[in-house]
Design a protein around this motif. Structure first.
Motif: not given
Length: 100
Positions: A63-86
């Motif tokens: 983990f110390k030697k591996t670049p973060s982009d090889e350890l984790f995947s990052l992707q945009p997502v759409e999140i829809i929250l109801d007013e009561n979930e804020l």
């Protein structure tokens, strides 16, 4: 995992700014209310079918030697929250009264 997210972000379930949902995957989604932007972070190893035979010390070194982009995947997502979930107090309250 929720403890780690809480420690790093300052979000908490008590303030309703952290929500834990079990979908069977090791991932975390982050949402910026002011812009509507959201992204999902997944641990590449946790969701991999290939299991490594290594000691804890070997894993830490990897983990110390591996670049973060090889350890984790990052992707945009759409999140829809109801007013009561804020975060904060719920906007709608329901009171239940049980009588015998």
């Amino acid at each position: 995992m929720s403890d780690a997210v809480q420690a790093v972000t300052g979000c908490s379930m008590g303030k309703r700014s952290l929500k834990q949902m079990n979908y069977g995957k090791f991932a975390a989604s982050f949402y910026k209310i002011s812009t509507g932007e959201a992204f999902r972070v997944t641990d590449v190893d946790a969701n991999s079918k290939e299991k490594r035979d290594e000691t804890t010390e070997e894993m830490i070194e990897r983990f110390k030697k591996t670049p973060s982009d090889e350890l984790f995947s990052l992707q945009p997502v759409e999140i829809i929250l109801d007013e009561n979930e804020l975060p904060g107090s719920p906007r709608d309250k329901v009171f239940l009264c049980f009588m015998q």
